[in-house]
Motif scaffolding. Structure first.
Motif, PDB file in Angstrom:
ATOM      1  N   ARG A 150     -27.889  -3.068  15.107  1.00 41.24           N
ATOM      2  CA  ARG A 150     -28.285  -2.921  13.704  1.00 41.24           C
ATOM      3  C   ARG A 150     -28.492  -4.283  13.053  1.00 41.24           C
ATOM      4  N   GLU A 208     -32.453   0.481   4.285  1.00 42.32           N
ATOM      5  CA  GLU A 208     -32.895   1.828   4.661  1.00 42.32           C
ATOM      6  C   GLU A 208     -33.762   1.770   5.907  1.00 42.32           C
ATOM      7  N   CYS A 209     -34.619   0.788   5.904  1.00 41.34           N
ATOM      8  CA  CYS A 209     -35.523   0.643   7.057  1.00 41.34           C
ATOM      9  C   CYS A 209     -34.709   0.381   8.328  1.00 41.34           C
ATOM     10  N   ASP A 218     -31.660   1.202   8.833  1.00 35.88           N
ATOM     11  CA  ASP A 218     -30.964   2.451   9.137  1.00 35.88           C
ATOM     12  C   ASP A 218     -31.887   3.411   9.881  1.00 35.88           C
ATOM     13  N   MET A 219     -33.085   3.551   9.360  1.00 31.94           N
ATOM     14  CA  MET A 219     -34.054   4.461   9.962  1.00 31.94           C
ATOM     15  C   MET A 219     -34.329   4.091  11.417  1.00 31.94           C
ATOM     16  N   ARG A 221     -31.152   4.513  13.752  1.00 31.99           N
ATOM     17  CA  ARG A 221     -30.902   5.915  14.083  1.00 31.99           C
ATOM     18  C   ARG A 221     -31.926   6.445  15.062  1.00 31.99           C
ATOM     19  N   TYR A 222     -33.156   5.973  14.835  1.00 29.95           N
ATOM     20  CA  TYR A 222     -34.259   6.443  15.679  1.00 29.95           C
ATOM     21  C   TYR A 222     -34.125   5.945  17.114  1.00 29.95           C
ATOM     22  N   PHE A 231     -31.423   4.264  18.662  1.00 28.24           N
ATOM     23  CA  PHE A 231     -30.156   4.304  19.408  1.00 28.24           C
ATOM     24  C   PHE A 231     -29.322   5.526  19.099  1.00 28.24           C
ATOM     25  N   GLU A 232     -28.565   5.983  20.099  1.00 24.39           N
ATOM     26  CA  GLU A 232     -27.513   6.971  19.859  1.00 24.39           C
ATOM     27  C   GLU A 232     -26.398   6.242  19.132  1.00 24.39           C
ATOM     28  N   ASP A 233     -25.815   6.890  18.237  1.00 24.94           N
ATOM     29  CA  ASP A 233     -24.744   6.189  17.483  1.00 24.94           C
ATOM     30  C   ASP A 233     -23.561   5.875  18.383  1.00 24.94           C
TER      31      ASP A 233
END
Lengths: 212, 212, 212, 212
Positions: free
Chosen positions: A102, A200-201, A203-204, A207-208, A210-212
């Motif tokens: 991140r 936000e970007c 985050d988007m 999430r897109y 990687f698996e958390d």
DNA sequence: GATGAATGAGTCTTCATTCAT
DNA sequence: CATGAATGAAGACTCATTCAT
């Protein structure tokens, strides 16, 4: 080319090497062109004005550039060179193993903003010309393709941690999203919001990809 | 405006009601303008050519439009009207409660592609002009703001299911990403890839907006 | 084209048929071009000046001629057309059987002088341009070849009375000599001498072509 | 001036006498001018190009010639000087008393062809400029008058054998005819025909000037 | 003397717009 | 209303000539 103006600090020193003077003149025309194309667009800028801004005669303009288009082309190439330079200086190492994916995305977006900030209006103008003149379409398409390639390479580094299957398509989506959001941020009037948008970007994309 | 040519079906009536004829003439000019601006850009199209393509005299051109710019403005307004129309026809109901959020996103992207497909090249040209001429910047900014507003409204519908906090910033990110990916898809030469890209985009937005 | 100026005698009659007006404008440009090219040569005449002399705007100039060169070309074609017209009106019959060969030669030379007198200076300018611009070389060569062909035809009429054997070569010698002497006569300042020169030329050709 | 390039044979002497070097530079400019004016005409040749071909700087060009026109003028004078030189070397003696008048005429025409062959294209260009620029008209007229004078002198030698009365007019006719036929021959593409044409011309002049 | 970068007046040409018919 | 010839300001580009180095 660097876009800084070389200010002659010492007018007393009479002899400026010819080649130096020549380079300076060309520099000043490039600079003037960059400014004016950015300020008022290619089509609303004429060669007389560019020369004037550069502090040279029209004759000089045409000594260094066969025509207005060629001046734009040189600026275009230079512009992409600079963007490339920023991308090549990205430090992946510190992120890639630490799992700070991140943070890396955040860093990447900020780097790209930085790269485009060199002359935001010119970035616009490039888009304009790229759409208008077939000569520039190629330059631009090539540049876009290269950006996607870089993105693909970056994605490959996290290969094992990615949740996405189609890296090719993902690269396009990621690169396009980032590019355009960077674009929005640059021209945003509400700079206050910018950090939020970057978050936000990030985050988007996080999430897109990687698996958390 | 619809861009179809209204073919006069009744040649018996020698006198076509003036208003009708008048509207037709204006239509043909708008159509010619749309085509030419799209094909060769605003700056490379001249009024003579538009008139010729429209099958009217230059005099007529200037009867219906005070100048070339105004023609573009009307086309611009019409263009946004059509995009809006597509968005307003979006059927949310069938998705909103069924929980088919992912399907909705897919549907939304497809709808937007459809909307922009009316005249893809003109979409480009709009961007060009929006960046070039201050008169159009406002129109464009307003249009973008409205799109973000629509996106915000849509997000509000799923309010309870969203994982994101800042709807404002999210709307910007979502709208911008979609818009630009639509753009890429429209001009993509590898139509085969398009479905994949749409799927990835859907996936990205879905993961971003909703908890699984 | 005739090079006379159509003077509008009645300015009260308002309606000049559009086509008529249009033709008039083109005429006036042709006339102005002819004059100026003759007076100061092609290279020293610019489009602005031609327009001014023609009493029209530069815009009009470029409405009727894509460029300066094309104007010259049209004048060139017209010029040759007129020379041809003179040659085609030559009355051979009255001479051919009467044995008045010498009178005919005299008449021929005078006719050619007449033909070139339409615009002597332009004749010069044609030579200039024909040597300077490859586009005109062809026109001129063709024209010269045709003149020699006409001369050959004339010589054939007296076939039986000629002392020369090689009509081809003779035609070249005769045509070239006449042409150039006509040229000299036109620009001669001592018009008094001209009759004598014509007589000598007639004598020379007569002795050359025919047994006494 | 001779148009040959003076190759420096002695590279040991580092210092070439200034006057020598200077003359050389001027020579090379004259040569370059002659070539380019002949190849592409005066108006389509610019000073930069001449300098380049001459291997000197534009600055040097303007050191040796106040302007482009002056360069042409010097070439013009030189050209006429060479024609004159050929004429002055004509050997009349062997013909004048032997009665070989026809042979002499043939010899004369051939000599003149030789004279003009030095740089045929430049001969053309001279005509162009002579008609275009008032400065050169005089030079040319003077030159033509001198040629007629020479012809008159030659005719006087055969005074007693001439059938013509008006030597003045005859000289004009003869000189003009020869000059122009020489011109035709030089630019003729069918070199095969040339001998025939020379013969016909000789025949024509011989019959004209002398009783058989 | 030599250099060649710099100059800018002068050309060609386009095109948005007007207006007499 | 319709027409399209006419306008001329404005822009792109050239090139003879100068002059600082």
């Amino acid at each position: 080319m660097d876009f800084k103006i070389i200010v002659m600090e010492n007018k007393n020193y009479t002899r400026v090497p010819k080649q130096e003077r020549s380079r300076e003149t060309k520099q000043s025309i490039l600079k003037a062109g960059l400014e004016l194309f950015s300020e008022k667009s290619y089509y609303k800028t004429n060669s007389k004005e560019i020369s004037k801004r550069a502090g040279v005669s029209i004759g000089s303009f045409y000594m260094y550039f066969p025509d207005k288009k060629e001046l734009f082309k040189e600026l275009l190439i230079e512009y992409h060179k600079q963007i490339r330079a920023v991308l090549e200086n990205i430090e992946i190492e510190s992120y890639v193993n630490s799992g700070k994916r991140r943070d890396f995305l955040n860093y990447l977006i900020n780097k790209l903003i930085e790269a485009h900030y060199i002359y935001p209006e010119f970035h616009q103008e490039i888009n304009v010309m790229a759409l208008t003149d077939s000569d520039f379409i190629k330059v631009n398409e090539k540049s876009k393709a290269e950006s996607i390639e870089v993105t693909k390479t970056l994605l490959h580094i996290w290969k094992d941690q990615l949740r996405i299957k189609d890296i090719e398509a993902a690269a396009i989506v990621v690169q396009t999203s980032i590019e355009e959001i960077v674009h929005v941020l640059i021209f945003s009037k509400h700079k206050a919001k910018n950090k939020k948008i970057i978050d936000e970007c990030t985050d988007m994309l996080s999430r897109y990809l990687f698996e958390d």
